[in-house]
Write an enzyme that holds these catalytic residues in place. Structure first.
Site, PDB file in Angstrom:
ATOM      1  N   CYS A 193     -49.639  60.336  46.271  1.00 46.14           N
ATOM      2  CA  CYS A 193     -49.722  60.667  47.660  1.00 46.14           C
ATOM      3  C   CYS A 193     -50.073  59.349  48.413  1.00 46.14           C
ATOM      4  O   CYS A 193     -50.634  58.571  48.205  1.00 46.14           O
ATOM      5  CB  CYS A 193     -51.272  61.498  47.644  1.00 46.14           C
ATOM      6  SG  CYS A 193     -51.075  63.029  47.000  1.00 46.14           S
ATOM      7  N   ARG A 231     -44.375  57.517  47.490  1.00 47.55           N
ATOM      8  CA  ARG A 231     -45.956  57.900  46.306  1.00 47.55           C
ATOM      9  C   ARG A 231     -45.967  59.281  46.385  1.00 47.55           C
ATOM     10  O   ARG A 231     -46.825  59.874  45.741  1.00 47.55           O
ATOM     11  CB  ARG A 231     -46.878  57.316  47.403  1.00 47.55           C
ATOM     12  CG  ARG A 231     -47.049  55.935  47.535  1.00 47.55           C
ATOM     13  CD  ARG A 231     -48.200  55.785  48.245  1.00 47.55           C
ATOM     14  NE  ARG A 231     -49.336  55.628  47.478  1.00 47.55           N
ATOM     15  CZ  ARG A 231     -49.885  54.517  46.896  1.00 47.55           C
ATOM     16  NH1 ARG A 231     -49.498  53.494  47.219  1.00 47.55           N
ATOM     17  NH2 ARG A 231     -51.090  54.750  46.196  1.00 47.55           N
ATOM     18  N   TRP A 233     -48.294  64.358  46.714  1.00 43.58           N
ATOM     19  CA  TRP A 233     -47.654  64.841  45.184  1.00 43.58           C
ATOM     20  C   TRP A 233     -48.620  65.687  44.533  1.00 43.58           C
ATOM     21  O   TRP A 233     -49.868  65.400  44.462  1.00 43.58           O
ATOM     22  CB  TRP A 233     -47.816  63.376  44.583  1.00 43.58           C
ATOM     23  CG  TRP A 233     -47.390  63.614  43.031  1.00 43.58           C
ATOM     24  CD1 TRP A 233     -45.930  63.558  42.536  1.00 43.58           C
ATOM     25  CD2 TRP A 233     -48.195  63.981  41.765  1.00 43.58           C
ATOM     26  NE1 TRP A 233     -45.827  63.816  41.203  1.00 43.58           N
ATOM     27  CE2 TRP A 233     -47.197  64.044  40.723  1.00 43.58           C
ATOM     28  CE3 TRP A 233     -49.476  63.769  41.719  1.00 43.58           C
ATOM     29  CZ2 TRP A 233     -47.516  64.151  39.494  1.00 43.58           C
ATOM     30  CZ3 TRP A 233     -49.687  64.131  40.315  1.00 43.58           C
ATOM     31  CH2 TRP A 233     -48.927  64.353  39.275  1.00 43.58           C
ATOM     32  N   ASN A 290     -56.024  61.267  48.940  1.00 44.04           N
ATOM     33  CA  ASN A 290     -55.271  60.863  47.425  1.00 44.04           C
ATOM     34  C   ASN A 290     -56.506  60.924  46.712  1.00 44.04           C
ATOM     35  O   ASN A 290     -57.339  60.307  46.807  1.00 44.04           O
ATOM     36  CB  ASN A 290     -54.638  59.828  47.961  1.00 44.04           C
ATOM     37  CG  ASN A 290     -53.933  59.159  46.546  1.00 44.04           C
ATOM     38  OD1 ASN A 290     -53.824  59.863  45.621  1.00 44.04           O
ATOM     39  ND2 ASN A 290     -53.990  57.866  46.395  1.00 44.04           N
ATOM     40  N   GLY A 291     -56.156  61.429  45.531  1.00 41.06           N
ATOM     41  CA  GLY A 291     -57.339  61.390  44.584  1.00 41.06           C
ATOM     42  C   GLY A 291     -57.311  62.995  43.928  1.00 41.06           C
ATOM     43  O   GLY A 291     -56.555  63.992  44.255  1.00 41.06           O
ATOM     44  N   GLU A 312     -37.294  52.029  26.602  1.00 43.06           N
ATOM     45  CA  GLU A 312     -37.193  52.109  28.258  1.00 43.06           C
ATOM     46  C   GLU A 312     -35.890  52.636  28.547  1.00 43.06           C
ATOM     47  O   GLU A 312     -35.715  53.263  29.675  1.00 43.06           O
ATOM     48  CB  GLU A 312     -37.212  50.776  28.266  1.00 43.06           C
ATOM     49  CG  GLU A 312     -37.038  50.235  29.890  1.00 43.06           C
ATOM     50  CD  GLU A 312     -38.234  50.937  30.703  1.00 43.06           C
ATOM     51  OE1 GLU A 312     -39.144  51.383  30.385  1.00 43.06           O
ATOM     52  OE2 GLU A 312     -38.224  50.952  31.924  1.00 43.06           O
ATOM     53  N   LYS A 354     -35.663  55.774  31.373  1.00 47.32           N
ATOM     54  CA  LYS A 354     -34.960  55.608  32.384  1.00 47.32           C
ATOM     55  C   LYS A 354     -34.074  56.963  32.567  1.00 47.32           C
ATOM     56  O   LYS A 354     -33.906  57.532  33.621  1.00 47.32           O
ATOM     57  CB  LYS A 354     -34.032  54.355  32.393  1.00 47.32           C
ATOM     58  CG  LYS A 354     -34.834  52.790  32.795  1.00 47.32           C
ATOM     59  CD  LYS A 354     -35.576  52.994  34.310  1.00 47.32           C
ATOM     60  CE  LYS A 354     -36.853  53.491  34.238  1.00 47.32           C
ATOM     61  NZ  LYS A 354     -38.120  52.573  33.768  1.00 47.32           N
ATOM     62  N   GLU A 377     -35.986  60.138  33.074  1.00 47.14           N
ATOM     63  CA  GLU A 377     -36.524  60.471  34.383  1.00 47.14           C
ATOM     64  C   GLU A 377     -35.752  60.691  35.590  1.00 47.14           C
ATOM     65  O   GLU A 377     -36.331  61.430  36.398  1.00 47.14           O
ATOM     66  CB  GLU A 377     -37.722  59.370  34.533  1.00 47.14           C
ATOM     67  CG  GLU A 377     -37.187  57.870  34.724  1.00 47.14           C
ATOM     68  CD  GLU A 377     -38.419  57.128  34.918  1.00 47.14           C
ATOM     69  OE1 GLU A 377     -39.275  57.262  35.412  1.00 47.14           O
ATOM     70  OE2 GLU A 377     -38.054  55.723  34.500  1.00 47.14           O
ATOM     71  N   HIS A 412     -35.032  58.996   8.845  1.00 43.26           N
ATOM     72  CA  HIS A 412     -36.328  59.741   8.469  1.00 43.26           C
ATOM     73  C   HIS A 412     -36.442  61.173   9.525  1.00 43.26           C
ATOM     74  O   HIS A 412     -37.533  61.563   9.471  1.00 43.26           O
ATOM     75  CB  HIS A 412     -37.548  58.899   8.599  1.00 43.26           C
ATOM     76  CG  HIS A 412     -37.416  57.664   7.677  1.00 43.26           C
ATOM     77  ND1 HIS A 412     -37.296  57.761   6.243  1.00 43.26           N
ATOM     78  CD2 HIS A 412     -37.109  56.581   7.984  1.00 43.26           C
ATOM     79  CE1 HIS A 412     -37.289  56.574   5.765  1.00 43.26           C
ATOM     80  NE2 HIS A 412     -36.973  55.869   6.867  1.00 43.26           N
ATOM     81  N   LYS A 425     -44.189  57.328  42.482  1.00 42.06           N
ATOM     82  CA  LYS A 425     -44.862  56.127  42.166  1.00 42.06           C
ATOM     83  C   LYS A 425     -46.318  55.783  42.336  1.00 42.06           C
ATOM     84  O   LYS A 425     -46.989  56.374  42.947  1.00 42.06           O
ATOM     85  CB  LYS A 425     -44.184  55.144  43.279  1.00 42.06           C
ATOM     86  CG  LYS A 425     -44.219  53.601  42.918  1.00 42.06           C
ATOM     87  CD  LYS A 425     -42.782  53.224  42.038  1.00 42.06           C
ATOM     88  CE  LYS A 425     -42.867  51.989  41.871  1.00 42.06           C
ATOM     89  NZ  LYS A 425     -41.839  51.649  40.477  1.00 42.06           N
TER      90      LYS A 425
HETATM   91  C1  F6R Z   1     -41.071  54.533  34.591  1.00 43.27           C
HETATM   92  C2  F6R Z   1     -42.270  54.093  35.274  1.00 43.27           C
HETATM   93  C3  F6R Z   1     -43.662  54.586  34.749  1.00 43.27           C
HETATM   94  C4  F6R Z   1     -44.733  53.210  35.172  1.00 43.27           C
HETATM   95  C5  F6R Z   1     -45.950  53.944  34.496  1.00 43.27           C
HETATM   96  C6  F6R Z   1     -47.001  52.675  34.810  1.00 43.27           C
HETATM   97  O1  F6R Z   1     -39.986  54.229  35.156  1.00 43.27           O
HETATM   98  O2  F6R Z   1     -42.397  53.635  36.412  1.00 43.27           O
HETATM   99  O3  F6R Z   1     -43.713  54.928  33.576  1.00 43.27           O
HETATM  100  O4  F6R Z   1     -44.175  52.158  34.260  1.00 43.27           O
HETATM  101  O5  F6R Z   1     -46.547  54.928  35.469  1.00 43.27           O
HETATM  102  O6  F6R Z   1     -46.977  52.174  36.368  1.00 43.27           O
HETATM  103  P1  F6R Z   1     -47.737  50.817  36.543  1.00 43.27           P
HETATM  104  O7  F6R Z   1     -46.976  49.620  35.848  1.00 43.27           O
HETATM  105  O8  F6R Z   1     -47.710  50.620  37.989  1.00 43.27           O
HETATM  106  O9  F6R Z   1     -49.232  50.942  35.772  1.00 43.27           O
END
Ligand code: F6R
Length: 611
Positions: free
Chosen positions: A2, A29, A76, A102-103, A484, A488, A491, A507, A606
């Site tokens: 948010c 966000r 969000w 936000n929250g 990772e 990627k 997501e 396994h 984000k």
């Molecule tokens: C994946 C991604 C998330 C963040 C996670 C932690 O591409 O961006 O998995 O890595 O939400 O975020 P931070 O690093 O901001 O604590």
């Protein structure tokens, strides 16, 4: 998670236009719905809808809004579906109070029942609307007094901006657990979830702390606590440029950030390599040589991509500093009654520095007696401010929801920390430290060479664009890279992908392999290379289609694999900085070819500021 913005000014500028631009910048966000409210015509006028900020912009073109002050939000969804009705701002019964938030208000259901019992009529399913009605019901001469009185009843987290039709030009902000900062302009003041929303207008920001209430008018701002005691907070300068939050010719922020990595790795290293002494300069750590000597173990707490970098960091630190390291999901760690003791160093890794789970884990570790160090990108973020010491990534703002450049800078930072601790504990000979620093210094050039593989990766993406599943396998320091790479891909392209330690495949996951299954192997030339090749044989024998990320000059894989991408050789512990890049590019191109919205992936946002 948010985006919140508020603005008040002396009338030289139109609040609605500023708020709308701020929403464009905050959209990463959250992007379920968007809305705006301004003081106008003796009241509050709002426009809001389900959808993206450009949709709101179209609505405003048809139904314009003008005013000198206002608040706005990009959502969000947590409580209530992402509909126009549930979009912020939310208002009280008489539409005299407007709130963006936000929250999460944890006791929203109880509050709502009580307020409805007193005759309030709710229009939405959100937790936020309870705040508007609570403020409506709360006593006080001023809106800030009423906000303080209302917050007495609230359990949960909030970064709030509130306005009242009775006090045009005034915005009240409150923070508890969700990030909020003020922007100080010339005759104008801002409140925002992060600096990207306001950097166009001012570089002077004040980070609010939990418990702070701020009042903004065109004449100035005041910060105080819930007992109305004035709080003095420093004014900080934002050091990055507007350019760093603009696309600058790229199609997506994710693409831009992948391509920035030669520069961001350089920036993480800048001023930190002291070759003559073979040490890393990490002044912000605040660890004395005695502190370093006294560390019995390290616990890394993090989430998502940052957790993956923590797994790489474990191997680097254990190898260079010989300290046992545990890597914990922050969300799990904090509910396990951490046994951190005085001699445990806790490292919180977070790009945003605001991730609620990581923040809470770090607080739990501190409560259990541990010293806490933050590895954070966003300067002035909550984790950075609450840590006993830390190391900034200096990678510049990361706007793409899928984290890329933060991952490589986190590994580089953990490598610097490994050398630092190895030196402080007298474990690594000078020549070994110097050799490692040289390898670190070469990384930006090597990253640029890996980025030149893009056309090959794009061709691979065309071939695998219709895959329904994918397996990523690696061993040792490249096992987290497999995790990772899979994260990627899933997501942003919504293809189901799993990362596994290569040897673990037999396994269980080996049952998934058939002629349809792309299997990406991380196979740089290192001490586990021959073992990885054996695992490839097992996949090949079952018809799996192998893509190998290996080292330049490697000629051994022949017909065992369908495709090879070769990255330059480096110190084995640093290879993840290079091997991850083809995987970032692969996920990016597959997602683009599938028509996915790379920078706004489904259901994500984000900076996850809710637990
Ligand atoms: C994946 C991604 C998330 C963040 C996670 C932690 O591409 O961006 O998995 O890595 O939400 O975020 P931070 O690093 O901001 O604590």
């Amino acid at each position: 998670m948010c985006g919140v913005i508020g603005y008040t000014g002396d009338g030289r500028r139109d609040a609605a236009a500023i708020l709308l631009r701020g929403l464009h910048r905050l959209e990463y966000r959250g992007y379920d719905s968007a809305g705006i409210a301004v003081h106008a015509d003796g009241g509050i006028v709002t426009r809001k809808l389900a959808g993206r900020v450009p949709d709101l912009q179209e609505l405003l073109a048809l139904q314009p809004l003008h005013g000198v002050s206002g608040i706005a939000h990009t959502r969000w969804a947590t409580h209530g579906a992402p509909t126009s009705r549930n979009a912020h701002p939310h208002m009280d019964c008489d539409e005299r109070i407007a709130v963006v938030h936000n929250g999460i208000i944890e006791n929203a259901d109880t509050l709502r029942r009580a307020l409805e019992g007193c005759g309030h009529t709710f229009r939405t399913d959100t937790d936020t609307e309870t705040l508007a009605h609570l403020i409506e019901d709360s006593p006080g001469e001023t809106v800030e007094a009423r906000v303080i009185a209302a917050l007495e009843h609230v359990v949960g987290t909030y970064g709030l901006a509130v306005m009242s039709a009775d006090e045009p030009g005034k915005i009240v902000a409150a923070r508890q657990g969700s990030p909020l900062l003020l922007g100080i302009g010339d005759g104008e003041y801002f409140v925002a979830s992060d600096a990207s929303a306001i950097i166009e207008y001012t570089r002077s920001v004040v980070h609010l702390d939990d418990g702070d209430i701020a009042v903004l008018t065109p004449q100035g701002y005041h910060i105080f606590d819930r007992e109305s005691h004035v709080q003095l907070r420093p004014v900080d300068d934002v050091t990055w440029d507007l350019e760093s939050i603009e696309l600058g010719g790229y199609s997506h922020f994710m693409q831009k950030e992948i391509f920035e990595q030669a520069d961001t790795v350089r920036s993480t290293l800048r001023g930190r390599l002291v070759f003559e002494e073979g040490v890393a300069r990490l002044n912000g750590l605040n660890l004395t040589p005695e502190d370093c000597d006294g560390i019995d173990r390290i616990t890394i707490v993090a989430c998502g991509t940052s957790w993956h970098s923590g797994l790489v960091g474990r191997q680097i630190i254990e190898s260079l500093a010989q300290i046992p390291v545990a890597v914990e999901y922050a969300s799990e760690y904090r509910y396990r009654r951490p046994l951190a003791a005085r001699n445990t160093l806790t490292i919180a890794i977070s790009q945003s520095g605001e991730t609620a789970d990581t923040l809470q884990a770090m607080r739990a570790a501190r409560a259990a007696g541990s010293r806490v160090v933050g590895i954070v990108n966003v300067v002035g973020s909550t984790i950075a401010r609450e840590s006993d010491g830390g190391i900034y990534l200096h990678a510049g703002p990361e706007i793409g929801v899928a984290s890329t450049k933060a991952f490589t800078s986190q590994i580089v930072t953990l490598a610097l920390l490994g050398v630092y601790l190895g030196h402080q504990r007298g474990l690594l000979p000078l020549a070994a430290r110097q050799e490692f620093l040289c390898r670190l210094a070469q990384l930006p050039t090597l990253v640029a060479r890996v980025l030149a593989l893009e056309p090959d990766v794009r061709r691979l993406a065309e071939e695998f664009v219709h895959a329904r599943n994918a397996l990523y396998l690696g061993r040792g320091v490249n096992f987290p890279v497999a995790l990772e790479g899979a994260l990627k891909l899933k997501e942003i392209s919504y293809i189901h992908a799993e990362g596994y330690p290569a040897a673990e495949m037999k396994h269980g996951p080996i049952a998934l392999i058939d002629e349809e299954m792309p299997v990406v192997f991380l196979a740089p030339h290192d001490e586990v290379y021959t073992k990885v090749v054996s695992n490839m044989q097992e996949v090949r024998a079952r018809g799996g289609r192998i893509i190998a990320i290996t080292t330049e000059g490697n000629g051994d894989l022949g017909t065992l694999v369908e495709h090879q991408l070769r990255v330059p050789a480096t110190a084995p512990l640093l290879s993840p900085v290079l091997t991850v890049i083809p995987l970032q590019l692969l996920a990016y191109h597959i997602a683009v070819l599938r028509g996915c919205d790379v920078d706004r992936p489904r259901n994500l946002a984000k900076s996850v500021t809710v637990e």
